[in-house]
Design an enzyme around this catalytic site. Sequence first.
Site, PDB file in Angstrom:
ATOM      1  CE  LYS A   1      -1.958   2.602   3.137  1.00  0.00           C
ATOM      2  NZ  LYS A   1      -1.968   3.918   2.439  1.00  0.00           N
TER       3      LYS A   1
ATOM      4  CD  GLU B   1       9.838  12.805  12.099  1.00  0.00           C
ATOM      5  OE1 GLU B   1      10.745  12.294  11.423  1.00  0.00           O
ATOM      6  OE2 GLU B   1       8.795  12.193  12.407  1.00  0.00           O
TER       7      GLU B   1
ATOM      8  CD  GLU C   1      12.567   4.150   8.890  1.00  0.00           C
ATOM      9  OE1 GLU C   1      12.417   5.128   9.664  1.00  0.00           O
ATOM     10  OE2 GLU C   1      12.719   4.256   7.675  1.00  0.00           O
TER      11      GLU C   1
ATOM     12  CB  CYS D   1      12.334   9.151   9.285  1.00  0.00           C
ATOM     13  SG  CYS D   1      12.985   7.878   8.196  1.00  0.00           S
TER      14      CYS D   1
END
Length: 501
Positions: A186, A394, A261, A295
């Site tokens: 996906k 973040e 992750e 990331c």
Amino acid sequence: MNSSLSSEFAVRSRITAFIDQASLPAGGGHVLPVVNPADERTVSEVEESDATVVDRAVRAARRAFDEGSWPRMEVSERQAILRRVAALIREHARELSFLECLSSGIPMRHLSLGQIPRAALNFEFFAEFIGQCAGQVYTQDPRYMTFVTREPVGVGALIGPWNAPLALTSMKIAGCIGFGNCCVAKPAEQTPLAVARLMDLIVEAGVPAGVVNMVCGRGAVTGDALVRHPQVDLVSFTGGTATGRTVMAAAGSGLKPCSLELGGKSANIIFASADLERALDGALLGIFSNNGQQCLAGSRILVERSIAPKFIDAFIARTAQLKIGDPMDAATEIGPLAFRVHLDRVLSFVDVARSDGARLLIGGGRAAGFDRGFYMQPTAVVAADSRARICQEEVFGPFATFLVFDDLDHALAIANDSRFGLVSYIWSEHMPTVLRASRALRSGVVWVNTPMMRELRAPFGGVKESGMGREGGQSSMQFYTTEKTTALPVGAVPMARLGLG
């Protein structure tokens, strides 16, 4: 949009699920726009896969695994097909770069030099790796020979991110099918174009029907149905930490192995003992490549006090010269952010930083000179301390945060003062400093005197809220296969006899 590329390569008007080697015909499902972030025009649309379509895709993968040839194929045959996928990716690299750029805004120079070749390398790597795998034999008990083999797990649910769609989703696909599994991938609903084209190349390479399938849509609809499906055996997810918690909870309800992750707030530590010119290059790459949307970005730049004024001034001077523009232009270094909601979120952190006492050094707003598009000025601030929100949350954009440290212990305390732990960067020519720092940093990966690199043989992943599990080489083998122990007696082993009266 680059007119020559747009006339050369077709863009599908609608992306639908891909099942058993074919895209489903357009139906009446919920439709989501695919928007070019450079000009805000809708370039395609995604028909969301509901639970019924997801069920169809998973059943196709299950049928291919239970009844098809792929899990039973000789390894050399699988290797040849994986290499053919890699070759086709390289053959169609310009088209894949165009499609990726069109929906993500990632500059073509970054795609053509990094992400698209990486997608090909993923298939090549696993083609090589599966040819070197070996089992184990135990003979310590002289009565038995016990051997351990690895077998594919079954059907994988592979959920990719929007910031590196083809490179990271293909890593999951190559690892999963390389070991004989089948899968349903996906891609992110914002950036499905290149992954959808990959499905055609996979068929052309000779991957049998049902081995690789694709569904499209939002996480709460398509992703949830996929992760919870009872015939899915394992889940691999790359994305945000909040979504990762939801994915893991859903997978856990079915006792499915889950590899995550997730986010990062990585420390990029610049010591006075560093080669400062290389460290400057690395710091700029670490936060501004891929439009800052990664990331593993070195978003917290820690600089030793004695060199801080000089280093920060040089960083700001270089930042001011970054080329912001059309991501299709080969000269562009920073393109638009991926979508409007994300741009608004990244910009909101300017006020967050100011409210916490940070000092704005450069940027802080939308880039000038663009009538349309999600362009943002590369931004940098100096934070008051490491507990500020701008140091803890973040941002996922072209937004650098500087912190000044006094000595090694101070640097390590700041670096580890985070709920994330994906990667860390160390810049120093003093080996004792490097060795002590690499040992003390709480992250899954440490890069020394180098910006981002991937050794696919080595494990990649994070600790704390940056995720769990690893990708690469042995780590992928451990996740995508299950161990089976078989014991064979050497001769007639004496045993008790029951029921003789």
